[in-house]
Design an enzyme around this catalytic site. Structure first.
Site, short mmCIF file in Angstrom:
data_model
loop_
_atom_site.label_atom_id
_atom_site.label_comp_id
_atom_site.label_asym_id
_atom_site.label_seq_id
_atom_site.Cartn_x
_atom_site.Cartn_y
_atom_site.Cartn_z
N THR A 1 -18.71 12.88 3.96
CA THR A 1 -17.99 12.87 5.24
C THR A 1 -16.50 13.18 5.05
O THR A 1 -15.67 12.26 5.04
CB THR A 1 -18.16 11.51 5.93
OG1 THR A 1 -17.71 10.48 5.00
CG2 THR A 1 -19.59 11.22 6.32
N SER B 1 -1.60 3.53 10.32
CA SER B 1 -2.53 2.66 11.05
C SER B 1 -1.82 1.33 11.27
O SER B 1 -0.78 1.07 10.63
CB SER B 1 -3.81 2.41 10.23
OG SER B 1 -3.54 1.46 9.19
N THR C 1 0.83 -1.20 0.00
CA THR C 1 0.00 0.00 0.00
C THR C 1 0.87 1.26 0.00
O THR C 1 1.96 1.28 0.61
CB THR C 1 -0.93 0.01 1.22
OG1 THR C 1 -1.51 1.33 1.35
CG2 THR C 1 -0.23 -0.29 2.53
N VAL D 1 -8.53 2.38 -4.01
CA VAL D 1 -9.16 2.00 -5.29
C VAL D 1 -10.64 2.39 -5.23
O VAL D 1 -11.24 2.36 -4.16
CB VAL D 1 -9.04 0.48 -5.50
CG1 VAL D 1 -9.63 0.06 -6.83
CG2 VAL D 1 -7.59 0.03 -5.39
N TYR E 1 -2.98 -1.55 10.35
CA TYR E 1 -3.09 -2.27 9.08
C TYR E 1 -1.95 -1.89 8.14
O TYR E 1 -1.25 -2.74 7.58
CB TYR E 1 -4.45 -1.97 8.41
CG TYR E 1 -4.37 -2.08 6.91
CD1 TYR E 1 -4.28 -3.32 6.29
CD2 TYR E 1 -4.31 -0.93 6.11
CE1 TYR E 1 -4.13 -3.41 4.91
CE2 TYR E 1 -4.18 -1.02 4.74
CZ TYR E 1 -4.08 -2.26 4.14
OH TYR E 1 -3.92 -2.35 2.80
N HIS E 2 -1.74 -0.57 7.95
CA HIS E 2 -0.67 -0.13 7.04
C HIS E 2 0.70 -0.59 7.55
O HIS E 2 1.59 -0.90 6.77
CB HIS E 2 -0.70 1.40 6.88
CG HIS E 2 -1.88 1.92 6.10
ND1 HIS E 2 -3.03 2.39 6.69
CD2 HIS E 2 -2.10 2.02 4.77
CE1 HIS E 2 -3.89 2.78 5.76
NE2 HIS E 2 -3.36 2.57 4.58
N ARG F 1 -17.36 5.58 -0.85
CA ARG F 1 -18.22 6.10 0.22
C ARG F 1 -18.91 7.39 -0.21
O ARG F 1 -20.12 7.54 -0.03
CB ARG F 1 -17.37 6.37 1.48
CG ARG F 1 -17.16 5.14 2.32
CD ARG F 1 -16.10 5.33 3.39
NE ARG F 1 -16.32 6.37 4.38
CZ ARG F 1 -17.24 6.36 5.34
NH1 ARG F 1 -18.09 5.35 5.41
NH2 ARG F 1 -17.33 7.34 6.23
N GLN G 1 -0.10 0.19 -3.52
CA GLN G 1 -1.34 0.67 -4.14
C GLN G 1 -2.02 1.77 -3.32
O GLN G 1 -2.04 1.71 -2.09
CB GLN G 1 -2.29 -0.51 -4.32
CG GLN G 1 -3.55 -0.12 -5.10
CD GLN G 1 -4.42 -1.32 -5.43
OE1 GLN G 1 -4.61 -1.64 -6.59
NE2 GLN G 1 -4.95 -1.95 -4.42
N LYS H 1 1.70 -3.97 6.50
CA LYS H 1 2.22 -4.02 5.12
C LYS H 1 3.70 -3.64 5.09
O LYS H 1 4.47 -4.15 4.28
CB LYS H 1 1.41 -3.09 4.22
CG LYS H 1 -0.06 -3.47 4.12
CD LYS H 1 -0.32 -4.29 2.88
CE LYS H 1 -1.76 -4.73 2.76
NZ LYS H 1 -2.07 -5.44 1.53
N1 USQ Z 1 -11.45 9.84 4.38
C1 USQ Z 1 -12.35 10.88 4.56
N2 USQ Z 1 -13.66 10.57 4.69
C2 USQ Z 1 -14.14 9.30 4.62
C3 USQ Z 1 -13.22 8.25 4.43
C4 USQ Z 1 -11.89 8.55 4.32
O1 USQ Z 1 -11.96 12.06 4.63
O2 USQ Z 1 -15.35 9.11 4.75
C5 USQ Z 1 -10.01 10.12 4.21
C6 USQ Z 1 -9.13 9.37 5.18
O3 USQ Z 1 -9.02 10.04 6.40
C7 USQ Z 1 -7.83 9.29 4.38
C8 USQ Z 1 -8.28 9.21 2.93
O4 USQ Z 1 -9.63 9.66 2.93
O5 USQ Z 1 -7.08 10.44 4.54
C9 USQ Z 1 -8.25 7.82 2.34
O6 USQ Z 1 -8.99 6.96 3.17
P1 USQ Z 1 -9.57 5.55 2.67
O7 USQ Z 1 -10.45 5.04 3.75
O8 USQ Z 1 -10.11 5.67 1.30
O9 USQ Z 1 -8.22 4.72 2.52
P2 USQ Z 1 -7.30 4.00 3.61
O10 USQ Z 1 -7.94 3.83 4.94
O11 USQ Z 1 -5.98 4.69 3.60
O12 USQ Z 1 -7.15 2.55 3.02
C10 USQ Z 1 -7.48 2.21 1.68
C11 USQ Z 1 -7.66 0.70 1.62
C12 USQ Z 1 -6.35 0.05 2.00
C13 USQ Z 1 -5.25 0.56 1.09
C14 USQ Z 1 -5.17 2.08 1.17
C15 USQ Z 1 -4.18 2.72 0.24
O13 USQ Z 1 -8.72 0.31 2.48
O14 USQ Z 1 -6.51 -1.37 1.93
O15 USQ Z 1 -4.04 0.00 1.49
O16 USQ Z 1 -6.44 2.61 0.82
S1 USQ Z 1 -3.48 4.21 0.91
O17 USQ Z 1 -4.54 5.09 1.38
O18 USQ Z 1 -2.70 4.86 -0.14
O19 USQ Z 1 -2.65 3.81 2.02
#
Ligand code: USQ
Length: 383
Positions: free
Chosen positions: A253, A179, A144, A211, A181-182, A241, A208, A185
């Site tokens: 949100t 996090s 990730t 997505v 989770y991260h 979302r 990645q 990885k």
């Molecule tokens: N965010 C919002 N509002 C929401 C949901 C998320 O502002 O309702 C923000 C989060 O705080 C974050 C960003 O949007 O800053 C991305 O959040 P996300 O929930 O889309 O992504 P994340 O939790 O980082 O995880 C997702 C996948 C994970 C993958 C990762 C890639 O669930 O499996 O590894 O994206 S990355 O984000 O580049 O680490």
């Protein structure tokens, strides 16, 4: 090619399995329904009801005439995985079999332990099963972009050359995940790198970004073949979302100030990237790291796109700034390199207004199944 996909029931695993089977590869998938179980336990089921893997495989055969072999089993159990690898003798093993939710990993002790144990055990078992019975197999591992965090310097593609007191060497790029989770990885990458440099494994680690999307050439053949489209706070990624919130009349949100910037990609491009990695193996004794995203946005920019396109369709989309449930920088420098997959031939599907409208229109068909109680964040990072 003989392709073994671990986590073949997931948001990415199932579309990958169909895509490769449609292209004539021999595909076997393994899954233990962990994500389905966590989704039920946390009231986070996907928007469209997805048939179980047995039914998906049957439906895909009925529609395309193609076979996908399937094993319901836990890759964290070494002997389950070993016997599958022995039987399939894969040319490529695609490792998606991890607990993929950052919020779930931060929920409580049990969820954190499950994430750590599952993710590291599966990666460790993959390494050993390949070393023991399929040493030439190319491991394609889903990492990730979150491994790097948001450093105040440009993010390179996996490696960084450092000059220190007049001497130079190359190291894995510094990683500081946001996090647990991260962080699993990050630990996966370290494990892989150790076994690559010590035992000559051949690995591609794909960093990645989040997505979005639903459509692939196969998933559009029949609603039963859709990927698991999550809009909840646990498994839903931000674009999916926001699309669902726009359709349901829930203000988008945005967490905190909304300046959080990440590299995003369409589900179609995940499939392309995995295929490009698979068809261009790095060679024995190499850990190749590729940054897998096509364009970057801040959360505010994503909200603006969804609002503009949604309003154009008469949806009256509103935006709300919530107190950020996560601990993350809300206003930061972000400039990651991502040329490796482009050099291999990636043709991006960018997030145009037309693509956004298409996604909103599909989700509109399922509006009655959206449960607002699953939308607001239920997990806080700090306690
Ligand atoms: N965010 C919002 N509002 C929401 C949901 C998320 O502002 O309702 C923000 C989060 O705080 C974050 C960003 O949007 O800053 C991305 O959040 P996300 O929930 O889309 O992504 P994340 O939790 O980082 O995880 C997702 C996948 C994970 C993958 C990762 C890639 O669930 O499996 O590894 O994206 S990355 O984000 O580049 O680490």
């Amino acid at each position: 090619m003989r392709v073994l996909i671990l986590g073949g029931d997931g948001y990415l695993g199932w579309p990958t399995a169909m895509s490769f089977a449609a292209k004539g590869h021999e595909v076997t998938v393994v899954d233990n329904y962990l994500r389905r179980r966590i989704a039920i336990e946390t009231d986070s089921e996907a928007l469209m009801a997805t048939p179980n893997l047995q039914e998906r495989v049957r439906a895909f055969k009925e529609i395309s005439g193609r076979d996908i072999q399937m094993v319901i089993g836990d890759c964290a159990d070494y002997y389950v995985l070993l016997s599958v690898v022995k039987q399939v003798k894969p040319d490529v093993l695609i490792h998606y079999a991890e607990q993929p939710s950052a919020p779930y990993s931060m929920m409580n002790f049990g969820a954190a332990r499950l994430t750590l144990q599952n993710n590291l055990s599966v990666t460790f078992n993959v390494i050993w099963a390949v070393m023991e019975v399929a040493p030439d197999c190319h491991i394609v591992k889903l990492g990730t972009m979150g491994e790097y965090g948001t450093p105040n310097i440009d993010i390179e593609e996996g490696w960084l050359e450092i000059e220190h007191k007049g001497r130079k060497d190359k190291f894995l790029f510094p990683r500081q995940a946001g996090s647990l989770y991260h962080t699993t990885k990050v630990l996966d990458t370290d494990l892989l790198w150790f076994y690559v440099r010590t035992f000559g494994l051949q690995v591609t680690d794909l960093m990645q970004g989040p997505v979005y999307g639903l459509h692939t050439p196969e998933s559009t053949l029949d609603d039963r073949l859709f990927p698991n489209f999550h809009y909840d706070d646990i498994f839903g990624t931000v674009v999916n979302r926001f699309i669902t919130q726009a359709v349901a009349g829930i203000p988008l949100t945005v967490y905190g100030k909304g300046g959080q910037t990440r590299g995003y990609l369409n589900l179609l491009d995940t499939l392309q990237c995995i295929e490009l990695a698979m068809l261009n193996p790095p060679g024995a004794g190499k850990l190749r790291v590729l940054n897998q995203f096509t364009e970057q946005f801040s959360v505010n920019q994503l909200a603006e796109i969804v609002q503009r396109v949604g309003n154009g369709m008469g949806l009256n989309v509103k935006v709300q700034n919530l107190v950020n449930p996560r601990k993350e920088a809300e206003d930061h420098y972000y400039n990651p390199t991502h040329s490796g997959l482009m050099d291999l031939g990636l043709k991006p599907h960018f997030l145009t207004d037309e693509r956004m409208e298409e996604l909103l229109r599909v989700v509109l068909r399922y509006r009655d199944g959206i449960h607002p109680r699953k939308v607001l964040p239920r997990v806080q990072w700090s306690r």
